[in-house]
Design a protein around this motif. Structure first.
Motif, short mmCIF file in Angstrom:
data_model
loop_
_atom_site.label_atom_id
_atom_site.label_comp_id
_atom_site.label_asym_id
_atom_site.label_seq_id
_atom_site.Cartn_x
_atom_site.Cartn_y
_atom_site.Cartn_z
N SER A 229 -49.72 84.33 78.73
CA SER A 229 -50.65 85.40 78.41
C SER A 229 -50.93 86.28 79.62
O SER A 229 -51.39 87.41 79.48
CB SER A 229 -51.95 84.80 77.88
OG SER A 229 -52.43 83.82 78.78
N LEU A 230 -50.66 85.74 80.83
CA LEU A 230 -50.90 86.54 82.03
C LEU A 230 -50.02 87.78 82.04
O LEU A 230 -50.41 88.81 82.57
CB LEU A 230 -50.63 85.71 83.29
CG LEU A 230 -51.40 84.40 83.42
CD1 LEU A 230 -51.04 83.73 84.72
CD2 LEU A 230 -52.89 84.65 83.36
N SER A 231 -48.82 87.65 81.45
CA SER A 231 -47.95 88.82 81.43
C SER A 231 -48.25 89.71 80.23
O SER A 231 -47.67 90.77 80.06
CB SER A 231 -46.48 88.37 81.40
OG SER A 231 -46.25 87.60 80.24
N LYS A 232 -49.15 89.26 79.38
CA LYS A 232 -49.51 90.08 78.22
C LYS A 232 -50.78 90.88 78.48
O LYS A 232 -51.42 91.36 77.54
CB LYS A 232 -49.71 89.18 76.99
CG LYS A 232 -48.43 88.49 76.55
CD LYS A 232 -48.70 87.51 75.45
CE LYS A 232 -47.48 86.62 75.19
NZ LYS A 232 -47.82 85.43 74.44
N GLY A 233 -51.18 90.94 79.72
CA GLY A 233 -52.28 91.80 80.09
C GLY A 233 -53.65 91.16 80.01
O GLY A 233 -54.67 91.85 80.01
N GLU A 234 -53.70 89.82 79.97
CA GLU A 234 -55.00 89.17 79.94
C GLU A 234 -55.69 89.38 81.30
O GLU A 234 -55.04 89.30 82.34
CB GLU A 234 -54.83 87.67 79.68
CG GLU A 234 -56.15 86.96 79.48
CD GLU A 234 -55.97 85.48 79.16
OE1 GLU A 234 -56.31 85.09 78.03
OE2 GLU A 234 -55.48 84.74 80.01
N SER A 235 -56.99 89.60 81.27
CA SER A 235 -57.69 89.84 82.52
C SER A 235 -57.93 88.52 83.24
O SER A 235 -57.88 87.44 82.65
CB SER A 235 -59.04 90.50 82.25
OG SER A 235 -59.90 89.56 81.63
N LEU A 236 -58.18 88.63 84.55
CA LEU A 236 -58.46 87.44 85.36
C LEU A 236 -59.65 86.69 84.79
O LEU A 236 -59.67 85.47 84.74
CB LEU A 236 -58.75 87.88 86.80
CG LEU A 236 -58.94 86.76 87.83
CD1 LEU A 236 -57.70 85.90 87.95
CD2 LEU A 236 -59.31 87.33 89.19
N LYS A 237 -60.64 87.45 84.31
CA LYS A 237 -61.84 86.82 83.77
C LYS A 237 -61.51 85.97 82.54
O LYS A 237 -61.95 84.83 82.44
CB LYS A 237 -62.87 87.89 83.41
CG LYS A 237 -64.11 87.29 82.81
CD LYS A 237 -65.18 88.32 82.54
CE LYS A 237 -66.39 87.64 81.92
NZ LYS A 237 -67.50 88.57 81.73
N ASP A 238 -60.74 86.53 81.62
CA ASP A 238 -60.44 85.77 80.41
C ASP A 238 -59.58 84.55 80.71
O ASP A 238 -59.77 83.49 80.12
CB ASP A 238 -59.75 86.67 79.38
CG ASP A 238 -60.73 87.68 78.79
OD1 ASP A 238 -61.90 87.30 78.60
OD2 ASP A 238 -60.34 88.83 78.56
N THR A 239 -58.67 84.71 81.66
CA THR A 239 -57.87 83.55 82.07
C THR A 239 -58.80 82.48 82.64
O THR A 239 -58.66 81.30 82.32
CB THR A 239 -56.84 83.98 83.14
OG1 THR A 239 -56.10 85.07 82.65
CG2 THR A 239 -55.90 82.83 83.46
N ALA A 240 -59.74 82.92 83.47
CA ALA A 240 -60.66 81.98 84.09
C ALA A 240 -61.49 81.24 83.03
O ALA A 240 -61.67 80.02 83.10
CB ALA A 240 -61.58 82.71 85.07
N LEU A 241 -61.98 82.00 82.06
CA LEU A 241 -62.80 81.37 81.01
C LEU A 241 -61.97 80.37 80.21
O LEU A 241 -62.47 79.32 79.79
CB LEU A 241 -63.37 82.45 80.08
CG LEU A 241 -64.41 83.37 80.74
CD1 LEU A 241 -64.85 84.45 79.75
CD2 LEU A 241 -65.60 82.59 81.26
N THR A 242 -60.69 80.69 80.01
CA THR A 242 -59.81 79.76 79.31
C THR A 242 -59.67 78.46 80.09
O THR A 242 -59.78 77.37 79.53
CB THR A 242 -58.42 80.40 79.13
OG1 THR A 242 -58.59 81.66 78.50
CG2 THR A 242 -57.52 79.53 78.29
N LEU A 243 -59.46 78.61 81.39
CA LEU A 243 -59.30 77.41 82.23
C LEU A 243 -60.57 76.59 82.23
O LEU A 243 -60.54 75.36 82.20
CB LEU A 243 -58.96 77.82 83.67
CG LEU A 243 -57.65 78.58 83.86
CD1 LEU A 243 -57.46 78.91 85.33
CD2 LEU A 243 -56.49 77.74 83.35
#
Lengths: 192, 350
Positions: free
Chosen positions: B81-95
């Protein structure tokens, strides 16, 4: 720590410590029927110089070199997560390893038994000794696990609030065992 | 010990020494052992979050975490999803939702790990694995560890760092850490490859490699980052390697016990010639081995103990005060779930 030990009582002096070690060296040899296949491992900190002294005495009795080392059980402790991460002490396994040897674990004070449990688990990752025996300078009671020492320098019945402190010339400048009495949490209780 | 490893500037001399000493024990505990596994991080989850390609750093962190028995999850930019334009914030919340305890992050933007650590998006400990042109702290720690193994205590030693300081995060982290440890550092680079403000770094700067080599205890060659430069920083590759490359002639000017380091990957024939890279005083392969020990040490010190949980609780309550009640409701639930999960994990081990 030093404040907690303001009026400690000396229960073993330097000569007592030396005699206890000599006796235990003889006991280890007698039990093992000689000094062959022995590996002496000290538990840091004060178990390490004690292990070295014990091995020297075994060598003096039997005339054979006994491999000596150290085993740090810190990462195997059951209370690792209950306190801030602790600095590791050196682990030093003699070149011959421990497989099929008689490993003699050496520590200064036997208290809850948890350190020994951790050391036994640590030993698992190093090899498979034929036998493991435990030598302690002081057994102060209050075991929390089914663990006992094979050879004890001195049994000292204590209350939970009392502290047992072993001093060794290599680290503390003199040999002695001190019994203190305080209500506060102390080093001995902090690292049972 | 510090909660997040974002910059070597955050490490006091005692902290840095503790990391290096712990790494030494990690080496002793795994070198030559048939079972290269320690239980310190059992039940902890370490996420490798790599927005930039990196094989050696990610592999090294992965191996370090696995040797300490942590569960390791790799997120890399490609194919996620990182290459699909997900923001750092959303990635962080997922983690965070997945319950990560430690996040190892590499990002092309300087400061991304800092943002992750201070935003309140996650409770995990953040380890910077290289951010833009800013820092790469574990590389500096492994370099210091390697240097210490060869030179002994670093106080008073002279380390020469040569190459692209402008784009290289390794240089900055190294200068700061080596200065903390009391070593003397000289940077050698073409003026075009030095960053603004370098005169305020705790080091000296030279443009003449031949002049500084005889006095060096160690030389660290940095990679010329071809992908980052558009050929405007120096006239030609040939000119660069003639003026700033380490070849056999320059190698001969070094003291007999001086060592050569390179963070890799090397451009053989550019900043370093093959015969120097393969000489017995080159410790480049050893740096890779030491990287695992140093990362084990950092992960152990940051994640194994209780300070971690304590700090999390503090942050949690801070966030409760700061954060709006409305959007925090869902998170509160998640949080309490985790609070319940944590003690049970402890019981398991006791």
């Amino acid at each position: 720590m030093s404040r907690d030990l303001s009026s400690p009582r000396e229960v073993l002096d330097g000569d007592d410590v030396a005699r206890a070690l000599t006796r235990m060296a003889h006991e280890v040899v007698e039990r093992n029927k000689g000094a062959s296949d022995l590996v002496v491992l000290g538990i840091p900190k004060r178990g390490v110089p004690l292990a070295r002294r014990l091995a020297e005495r075994i060598t003096a009795v039997e005339g054979v070199e006994v491999p000596v080392g150290a085993i740090d059980p810190t990462m195997y402790r059951d209370d690792l997560r209950l306190r801030p991460a602790r600095a590791l002490e050196p682990t030093d396994i003699p070149a011959g390893g421990v497989d099929d040897k008689t490993v003699v674990l050496v520590d200064d004070v036997l208290f809850s038994g948890r350190t020994i449990r951790a050391a036994l688990t640590a030993l698992d990752d190093i090899g498979r000794p034929r036998t493991v025996r435990l030598v302690v300078l002081v057994d102060r009671g209050h075991r929390q696990l089914p663990i006992r020492a094979d050879h004890v320098g001195k049994n000292i019945p204590t209350a939970m609030h009392e502290t047992v402190r072993v001093l060794l010339s290599d680290i503390d400048g003199q040999d002695a065992v001190l019994l203190g009495s305080t209500g506060a949490e102390t080093e001995a209780e902090a690292a049972p | 010990m510090i909660r997040h490893l974002l910059s070597t500037a955050d490490l006091s001399r005692d902290d840095a020494t503790l990391v290096l000493d712990t790494a030494e024990e990690m080496a002793g505990l795994t070198e030559g052992r048939s079972v290269k596994k320690l239980p310190a991080l059992r039940g902890r989850t370490v996420v490798n979050l790599f927005f930039e390609d990196s094989t050696r750093t990610r592999t090294s962190f992965e191996l370090a975490a696995k040797r300490l028995s942590a569960d390791v999850v790799n997120f890399s930019a490609k194919g996620s999803s990182l290459s699909k334009g997900e923001s750092l914030k959303d990635t962080a919340l997922t983690l965070e939702a997945m319950g990560a305890d430690g996040v190892v992050v590499r990002h092309s933007a300087s400061g991304a790990p800092y943002r992750l650590a201070t935003s309140g998006w996650i409770n995990a400990n953040v380890l910077n694995a290289g951010d833009g042109t800013h820092e790469h702290p574990t590389q500096a720690l492994l370099d210091a560890f390697t240097l210490r193994r060869h030179l002994g205590e670093l106080a008073g030693r002279h380390v020469v760092i040569v190459g692209d300081v402008l784009h290289g995060r390794v240089a900055r982290s190294n200068v700061l850490l080596l200065a903390t440890l009391g070593a003397r550092v000289t940077l050698v680079a073409p003026p075009t490859l030095l960053p603004m403000g370098v005169e305020q770094w705790p080091c000296t700067v030279s443009y003449d490699l031949d002049a500084v080599l005889p006095d060096a205890d160690a030389v660290m060659m940095l990679r010329v980052q071809r992908e980052r430069m558009h050929d405007a920083y120096f006239p030609s590759a040939r000119e660069y390697s003639r003026r700033y490359g380490l070849d056999a002639r320059r190698f001969a000017r070094l003291a007999d016990d001086a060592v050569v380091l390179h963070p890799g990957p090397m451009n053989r024939g550019m900043e370093i010639t093959a015969d120097v890279a393969d000489s017995d005083r080159s410790v480049i392969v050893e740096q890779v081995t030491n990287g695992v020990y140093v990362r084990m040490a950092v992960l152990y010190l940051m994640l194994a103990g209780a300070a971690n949980d304590g700090a999390r609780d503090e942050r949690r309550s801070e966030r409760d005060e700061v954060g709006g009640a409305a959007n925090d409701g869902a998170r509160d639930e998640r949080r309490s779930e985790r609070d319940q999960a944590d003690p049970s994990a402890q019981e398991e081990t006791t």
